[in-house]
Design a protein around this motif. Sequence first.
Motif, PDB file in Angstrom:
ATOM      1  N   TYR A 113       0.814  -1.212   0.000  1.00 30.76           N
ATOM      2  CA  TYR A 113       0.000   0.000   0.000  1.00 30.76           C
ATOM      3  C   TYR A 113       0.850   1.266   0.000  1.00 30.76           C
ATOM      4  CZ  TYR A 113      -3.491   3.455   1.480  1.00 30.76           C
ATOM      5  OH  TYR A 113      -4.307   4.547   1.553  1.00 30.76           O
ATOM      6  N   LEU A 114       1.963   1.247   0.719  1.00 26.37           N
ATOM      7  CA  LEU A 114       2.775   2.452   0.879  1.00 26.37           C
ATOM      8  C   LEU A 114       3.273   2.991  -0.456  1.00 26.37           C
ATOM      9  CD1 LEU A 114       4.093   4.508   2.717  1.00 26.37           C
ATOM     10  CD2 LEU A 114       6.042   2.945   2.995  1.00 26.37           C
ATOM     11  N   LYS A 115       3.602   2.100  -1.393  1.00 19.25           N
ATOM     12  CA  LYS A 115       4.129   2.604  -2.671  1.00 19.25           C
ATOM     13  C   LYS A 115       3.063   3.370  -3.442  1.00 19.25           C
ATOM     14  CE  LYS A 115       3.474  -1.731  -5.269  1.00 19.25           C
ATOM     15  NZ  LYS A 115       4.201  -2.888  -5.838  1.00 19.25           N
ATOM     16  N   TYR A 116       1.773   3.053  -3.232  1.00 18.89           N
ATOM     17  CA  TYR A 116       0.708   3.789  -3.905  1.00 18.89           C
ATOM     18  C   TYR A 116       0.485   5.139  -3.234  1.00 18.89           C
ATOM     19  CZ  TYR A 116       0.016  -0.456  -6.504  1.00 18.89           C
ATOM     20  OH  TYR A 116       0.233  -1.522  -7.329  1.00 18.89           O
ATOM     21  N   VAL A 117       0.739   5.206  -1.924  1.00 18.31           N
ATOM     22  CA  VAL A 117       0.723   6.497  -1.234  1.00 18.31           C
ATOM     23  C   VAL A 117       1.823   7.382  -1.802  1.00 18.31           C
ATOM     24  CG1 VAL A 117       1.004   7.657   0.979  1.00 18.31           C
ATOM     25  CG2 VAL A 117      -0.201   5.457   0.880  1.00 18.31           C
ATOM     26  N   GLU A 118       3.016   6.813  -1.946  1.00 17.65           N
ATOM     27  CA  GLU A 118       4.151   7.583  -2.471  1.00 17.65           C
ATOM     28  C   GLU A 118       3.916   7.985  -3.932  1.00 17.65           C
ATOM     29  OE1 GLU A 118       7.248   4.771  -1.741  1.00 17.65           O
ATOM     30  OE2 GLU A 118       7.670   5.550   0.266  1.00 17.65           O
ATOM     31  N   GLY A 119       3.277   7.103  -4.701  1.00 13.62           N
ATOM     32  CA  GLY A 119       2.947   7.442  -6.079  1.00 13.62           C
ATOM     33  C   GLY A 119       1.950   8.573  -6.147  1.00 13.62           C
ATOM     34  N   ARG A 120       0.962   8.547  -5.261  1.00 11.68           N
ATOM     35  CA  ARG A 120      -0.044   9.609  -5.188  1.00 11.68           C
ATOM     36  C   ARG A 120       0.597  10.954  -4.852  1.00 11.68           C
ATOM     37  NH1 ARG A 120      -2.187  13.608  -4.378  1.00 11.68           N
ATOM     38  NH2 ARG A 120      -4.246  14.105  -3.547  1.00 11.68           N
ATOM     39  N   LEU A 121       1.604  10.948  -3.985  1.00  6.45           N
ATOM     40  CA  LEU A 121       2.271  12.177  -3.559  1.00  6.45           C
ATOM     41  C   LEU A 121       3.327  12.652  -4.556  1.00  6.45           C
ATOM     42  CD1 LEU A 121       2.753  11.307   0.224  1.00  6.45           C
ATOM     43  CD2 LEU A 121       1.076  12.886  -0.767  1.00  6.45           C
ATOM     44  N   GLY A 122       3.620  11.814  -5.540  1.00  9.84           N
ATOM     45  CA  GLY A 122       4.665  12.164  -6.486  1.00  9.84           C
ATOM     46  C   GLY A 122       6.057  11.872  -5.976  1.00  9.84           C
ATOM     47  N   ASP A 123       6.164  11.131  -4.893  1.00  9.77           N
ATOM     48  CA  ASP A 123       7.471  10.808  -4.312  1.00  9.77           C
ATOM     49  C   ASP A 123       8.073   9.541  -4.914  1.00  9.77           C
ATOM     50  OD1 ASP A 123       7.169  12.976  -2.678  1.00  9.77           O
ATOM     51  OD2 ASP A 123       6.408  11.833  -0.967  1.00  9.77           O
ATOM     52  N   ARG A 124       7.312   8.864  -5.753  1.00  7.41           N
ATOM     53  CA  ARG A 124       7.793   7.618  -6.347  1.00  7.41           C
ATOM     54  C   ARG A 124       7.140   7.435  -7.717  1.00  7.41           C
ATOM     55  NH1 ARG A 124       7.788   1.578  -3.648  1.00  7.41           N
ATOM     56  NH2 ARG A 124       8.125   0.407  -5.562  1.00  7.41           N
ATOM     57  N   VAL A 125       7.906   6.895  -8.645  1.00 12.10           N
ATOM     58  CA  VAL A 125       7.374   6.556  -9.961  1.00 12.10           C
ATOM     59  C   VAL A 125       6.916   5.103  -9.940  1.00 12.10           C
ATOM     60  CG1 VAL A 125       7.864   6.298 -12.428  1.00 12.10           C
ATOM     61  CG2 VAL A 125       8.840   8.229 -11.152  1.00 12.10           C
ATOM     62  N   LEU A 126       5.656   4.871 -10.281  1.00 16.95           N
ATOM     63  CA  LEU A 126       5.131   3.516 -10.402  1.00 16.95           C
ATOM     64  C   LEU A 126       5.273   3.062 -11.854  1.00 16.95           C
ATOM     65  CD1 LEU A 126       1.811   4.018  -8.389  1.00 16.95           C
ATOM     66  CD2 LEU A 126       3.881   2.858  -7.579  1.00 16.95           C
ATOM     67  N   TYR A 127       5.369   1.743 -12.050  1.00 13.23           N
ATOM     68  CA  TYR A 127       5.520   1.193 -13.400  1.00 13.23           C
ATOM     69  C   TYR A 127       4.381   0.226 -13.702  1.00 13.23           C
ATOM     70  CZ  TYR A 127      10.085   3.370 -13.461  1.00 13.23           C
ATOM     71  OH  TYR A 127      11.085   4.300 -13.433  1.00 13.23           O
ATOM     72  N   ALA A 128       4.050   0.131 -14.989  1.00  9.19           N
ATOM     73  CA  ALA A 128       2.899  -0.673 -15.400  1.00  9.19           C
ATOM     74  C   ALA A 128       3.038  -2.132 -15.004  1.00  9.19           C
ATOM     75  CB  ALA A 128       2.694  -0.543 -16.918  1.00  9.19           C
ATOM     76  N   ASP A 129       4.223  -2.712 -15.171  1.00 11.38           N
ATOM     77  CA  ASP A 129       4.393  -4.123 -14.788  1.00 11.38           C
ATOM     78  C   ASP A 129       4.326  -4.294 -13.275  1.00 11.38           C
ATOM     79  OD1 ASP A 129       7.725  -4.424 -14.096  1.00 11.38           O
ATOM     80  OD2 ASP A 129       7.089  -2.719 -15.303  1.00 11.38           O
ATOM     81  N   GLU A 130       4.757  -3.277 -12.548  1.00  7.22           N
ATOM     82  CA  GLU A 130       4.721  -3.300 -11.083  1.00  7.22           C
ATOM     83  C   GLU A 130       3.283  -3.303 -10.569  1.00  7.22           C
ATOM     84  OE1 GLU A 130       6.454  -0.462  -7.466  1.00  7.22           O
ATOM     85  OE2 GLU A 130       6.259   0.332  -9.513  1.00  7.22           O
ATOM     86  N   ILE A 131       2.433  -2.426 -11.114  1.00  9.51           N
ATOM     87  CA  ILE A 131       1.057  -2.373 -10.631  1.00  9.51           C
ATOM     88  C   ILE A 131       0.256  -3.575 -11.124  1.00  9.51           C
ATOM     89  CG2 ILE A 131       1.138   0.146 -10.461  1.00  9.51           C
ATOM     90  CD1 ILE A 131      -0.704   0.272 -12.922  1.00  9.51           C
TER      91      ILE A 131
END
Length: 464
Positions: A113-131
């Motif tokens: 869950y935390l990585k989606y919080v960071e993605g929402r805040l712009g603190d982390r780049v999410l990738y299509a294969d990751e999600i």
Amino acid sequence: MVGSTDGNRSPGHPNGSNHGPHRSAELKLDELRRVLSKSEGSLLKIVGIGAGAWGSVFAALLQDAYGQFRDKIQIRIWRRPGRSVDRSTAEHLFEVINSREDVLRRLIRRCAYLKYVEGRLGDRVLYADEILRDGFCLNMIETPLCPMKVVTNLQEAVWDADIVVNGLPSTETREVFEEISRYWKERLSVPIIISLAKGIEAALDPLPRIVTPTQMIQCATGVPIENILYLGGPNIASEIYNKEYANARICGAEKWRKPLAKFLRQPHFIVWDNSDLVTHEVMGGLKNVYAIGAGMVAALTNESATSKSVYFAHSTSEMIFITHLLAEEPERLAGPLLADTYVTLLKGRNAWYGQMLAKGELSPAMGDSIKGKGMIQGVSAVGAFYELLSQPSLNVLHPEENKHVAPVELCPILKTLYKILIKRELSTEGILQALRDETANDPRDRIEIAQTHAFYKPSLLGQP
């Protein structure tokens, strides 16, 4: 498209058996394993190639239905690595996660869950294969899927797969399967390939003909055509995953289509089978052409039911005319073609694309791969059908002018879409002009022309 029989998502569905859903699914799996001569302790390996909405749903529902039998089957999906999720999509994804308690709990349990919080805040780049591993398809953010086993190395994904599911757009199928063929040079067994792609290419030499994804796959890999099947039907990927009742056909050689239809059939998703592979595949591409125009008409007329019905009459008459060019017994295709056309006009990405063009929110110059939607297959299909049907070698006798003309001259909607989307000579308003042309023939006349003249051109589908 594949449905689910597992007890977790749909325990109450009857399945025509005295066994529970879990046991029924295992029996179907065991039967397919026997057909494929899988030995005890050997995994049946299924891999999806391409992770658009349709490909992802297909793999996810197989995982839902059969993934629990880990000692008998392995289900994975391949997608290219490196595709980043932009900030606005990450924000939308975060909203979807927090609106679904089951998804929220699942991500917390997986410590994801935390990585989606960071993605929402712009603190982390999410990738299509990751999600995708967490159950989110980039082209279908609002429909969470089950967690997926994702592979980003194509060789690893396919080298020993028993069944390969082509979820790629037709425009990418040839290139990817040419690469796959290099990994299969040492194979002793021939895989089964199920193609979900709806699109065509045009080949003009030595004779004008349609090239379908299954033919692209056969040419690229050398896999015999009896091991390549097409599966399609009137359905929307997200609705199928959410268990809306639907049906489809798996088309190809009887040896494989019958056992696979049984394996894929679920209480809310009925899979029929049919021997006519190429023609059903072509029809799946044809309806995308006219869906784009339907979206334009809807937007330009403020959803006028009258205007949309006029367009439907003209476009379906053109489709019927084209099927008479392509098929020796076109009447058999009328039901599947109209059903697929109807659902695509209601809620398909091609109709959506036409609407966005007419509203000025998209333009043809932006290309046919659209963020959040994926590939708009109808664009390339417009070009392919126009190019084919404009060839002089296919000329037919015009019923009124008593002269021979290219078949495309009897398809004014197709001609107009070509000028809008490919040549870019007309604005989207041109589609209304095509409908309002007072010299246009009654759509019934076009159908009568098709039915009373020997217009069948077997060479268009590569037949002798």
